[in-house]
Structures are given as structure tokens and as C-alpha cells.
Design a protein around this motif. Structure first.
Motif, PDB file in Angstrom:
ATOM      1  N   THR A  42      -6.925  52.462  26.758  1.00 54.38           N
ATOM      2  CA  THR A  42      -7.419  52.564  25.398  1.00 54.38           C
ATOM      3  C   THR A  42      -8.906  53.206  25.163  1.00 54.38           C
ATOM      4  OG1 THR A  42      -8.159  50.313  25.427  1.00 54.38           O
ATOM      5  CG2 THR A  42      -5.984  50.704  24.525  1.00 54.38           C
ATOM      6  N   SER A  51     -11.661  42.578  25.558  1.00 51.94           N
ATOM      7  CA  SER A  51     -10.516  42.730  26.613  1.00 51.94           C
ATOM      8  C   SER A  51     -10.315  44.362  26.067  1.00 51.94           C
ATOM      9  CB  SER A  51      -9.562  41.745  26.348  1.00 51.94           C
ATOM     10  OG  SER A  51      -9.937  40.573  26.610  1.00 51.94           O
ATOM     11  N   PHE A  52      -9.100  44.923  26.948  1.00 49.54           N
ATOM     12  CA  PHE A  52      -8.828  46.020  26.702  1.00 49.54           C
ATOM     13  C   PHE A  52      -7.232  46.376  27.235  1.00 49.54           C
ATOM     14  CE2 PHE A  52      -9.953  46.671  30.866  1.00 49.54           C
ATOM     15  CZ  PHE A  52      -9.465  47.786  31.310  1.00 49.54           C
ATOM     16  N   SER A  53      -6.634  47.294  27.003  1.00 49.53           N
ATOM     17  CA  SER A  53      -5.357  47.411  27.057  1.00 49.53           C
ATOM     18  C   SER A  53      -5.060  49.100  27.806  1.00 49.53           C
ATOM     19  CB  SER A  53      -4.321  47.501  25.719  1.00 49.53           C
ATOM     20  OG  SER A  53      -4.492  46.301  25.170  1.00 49.53           O
ATOM     21  N   SER A  60      -3.467  42.986  26.709  1.00 47.82           N
ATOM     22  CA  SER A  60      -4.632  43.088  26.981  1.00 47.82           C
ATOM     23  C   SER A  60      -5.314  42.161  28.149  1.00 47.82           C
ATOM     24  CB  SER A  60      -5.961  42.997  25.804  1.00 47.82           C
ATOM     25  OG  SER A  60      -5.603  41.495  25.266  1.00 47.82           O
TER      26      SER A  60
END
Length: 308
Positions: free
Chosen positions: A214, A129-131, A237
């Protein structure tokens, strides 16, 4: 005057010589035309990286991946470069992109066009996952908390950017900050390179805050004085970037590409270079349902794509 007459005489003589008695003039019938069609490109599969960065960066990050996939699968493949997020979606709709590598919000849009997820990436952090991040200048003492963003000028990546806009929009929404609470919301101009442009605009003081995904600051660290940028906060995320196949692409072809992607390993020096150049740590299987949290966010924000 004599000189002018002499020039006119020479020109007239030249024309007469060109159309002498022993040579008929060529008659052109403009009513008869033939449309020339450019030769079609090779039948290689097309691979497109959503243009979050400039085309130069997109090529540099993924050309080794494309070369690897072509070698590992034996399927001819070439990278294509949409100029905008919207063009990426339209090219999927027209069948001009076979394999799409995109953010999760673009994915839920192209899923409505029949595209289907088959793989997702593992971030350099090791998370699938990412933010998003909200940034400001380090010397901007008027911004210390999210609420301080009220009334400020905000530059985002693109209306369809996940980490560069929508994740931040959701975070602001949860803190009772709605679009009309900002003095301005602008989006990075021009084709490609939009993540970098957000950072550069904030760094230059043209906007008070910016929203990026990010990992972007690592991309631009050689272009700015990093000490001048402060990360105000980070969003929650969401499932990471996704590989999707266009509607109608042979499943056997998709399976071969997926198998090659899943085989990439950080333990192999060559493959590690491919992965690190692409800004990822690995590739894992994905399913359409993995992106329901993004659909929930889109629905909360009243955006198209959240109703699938």
C-alpha cells in the motif's frame, strides 16, 4: 618506403635521447609490491532504507530524516544504499549497517543475526500496520476475483518483499492458490525501484497481475495513467516497517536515536515535512515480539525466518 624509414629514424633518435649517457635507466622490481588501502570512511553511523524503491527515491524520502537524527542526537550519520534486499541483510551481518529501516520480513531475518527492533512507523493512514495490494490492468476483464488469478502471469517485487510478495502469497495460500497454480511468478529485475517496476510492468501489459505494498501507487502516479490500474484486492495488515539496530551497537546510542524518532510530531511544520517526505505519520516504540505475526506467516508458507 623512404617515409617509413624516416619515421623509424626519428623514433630511434628520440629513444636514444631519452636514455642518454648522463641518465641511468630506472629499474622497476615488480616482485616488491605494496597494497594500497583506501582511507576509511568517516566513523559516522550508517542508516539504510531497504531498497524497495530506486536509490533516488530512497535518498529523497530519507535524507531529511537522517539530517534530523544527526542534529537531534549529535551523532554523525550517513545514509547508505544497498542494491538489493539480500545485500541489505548481508550488510547487516557484516556490521556495515548500524540502523536498518526495513519491512517486517527482512526484520525477522536480521533479528536472527542479532539485530533488534526499537521503533516502528505509523502509516499515513494512522495505522501502525500495512497491507499488500494485488493489481491488474483496468481493462483486463478476465480478472475479477482472486480465483481468476489462477493460471495468470504474476510479477512481484522480491522474494523477501513483505507487502510486495509475501502478504499476497499468504492471501493466495488461504484461497487455495499455490505458486504452481500460476503460469509464471516473476520478480522485478535490477537493483532498487522494484515496487515501481511492478506497477509499470502491469501497466504495460507484460504481466496479468502484480503485488505491491500500500502506498506504492501514490509514488508512481506521475509515471502512468492511473485509470489503467485497478486494485483487485488488499491483503490483511501486518505490523509496519521497523527500525532495528545491528548486533553490538551501543544501547545508549540506540536510545538517543529512538528518543529523537519518537519526538517527531505532525504538529511541528518542519517535523511534519520530514515525516511526510519519508511517507510516514509518526514513529512509535517496537519490540521483537511485535513481529511474531510475520513469523507465523513465514512458517505457514514454509519460508526461512519463521522459526525464530
Amino acid at each position: 618506403m623512404r617515409r617509413l624509414l624516416f619515421i623509424l629514424f626519428i623514433l630511434a633518435f628520440g629513444l636514444a635521447a631519452a636514455c642518454g649517457n648522463d641518465e641511468d635507466a630506472l629499474r622497476v622490481d615488480l616482485s616488491k609490491r605494496k597494497v594500497l588501502i583506501a582511507s576509511p570512511r568517516s566513523n559516522a553511523l550508517t542508516y539504510a532504507y531497504l531498497p524497495q524503491y530506486s536509490h533516488t527515491v530512497s535518498y529523497r524520502r530519507h535524507n531529511r530524516m537522517v539530517a534530523y537524527l544527526q542534529q537531534a542526537t549529535g551523532i554523525p550519520m550517513r545514509q547508505v544504499f544497498p542494491d538489493t534486499f539480500d545485500e541489505h541483510v548481508k550488510m547487516i551481518e557484516r556490521g556495515e549497517i548500524d540502523i536498518s529501516f526495513s519491512n517486517p520480513f527482512i526484520y525477522i531475518q536480521i533479528a536472527r543475526l542479532g539485530a533488534r527492533a526499537f521503533a516502528r512507523v505509523v502509516e499515513p493512514s494512522g495505522s501502525p500496520s500495512f497491507s499488500g495490494q494485488i493489481i491488474c490492468r483496468s481493462d483486463n476483464t478476465s480478472i475479477r476475483t482472486l480465483d481468476d488469478c489462477r493460471g495468470k502471469r504474476w510479477i512481484a517485487v522480491d522474494p523477501s518483499s513483505a507487502g510486495g510478495y509475501l502478504f499476497a502469497l499468504g492471501l493466495f495460500h488461504d484461497h487455495d492458490l499455490l505458486p504452481h497454480d500460476f503460469s509464471e511468478i516473476a520478480f522485478a529485475p535490477g537493483p532498487g525501484g522494484k515496487q515501481e517496476k511492478v506497477v509499470l510492468a502491469v501497466h504495460a501489459g507484460k504481466f496479468d497481475i502484480g503485488s505491491i505494498r500500500t502506498g506504492t501507487l501514490d509514488i508512481v502516479k506521475n509515471k502512468i495513467e492511473m485509470k489503467n490500474i485497478r486494485v483487485l484486492t488488499q491483503t490483511r495488515s501486518y505490523p509496519g516497517w521497523v527500525y532495528a539496530a545491528r548486533k553490538g551497537l551501543d544501547q545508549a546510542v540506540v536510545d538517543r536515536i529512538a528518543k529523537a524518532l519518537f519526538a517527531l510530531s505532525m504538529d511541528d511544520p518542519v517535523e511534519k515535512n520530514i515525516l511526510e517526505t519519508a511517507g510516514i505519520r509518526g514513529v512509535i516504540p517496537a519490540d521483537n515480539a511485535d513481529y511474531d505475526p510475520v513469523r507465523d506467516l513465514a512458517a505457514k508458507l514454509g519460508l526461512s525466518g519463521g522459526d525464530q
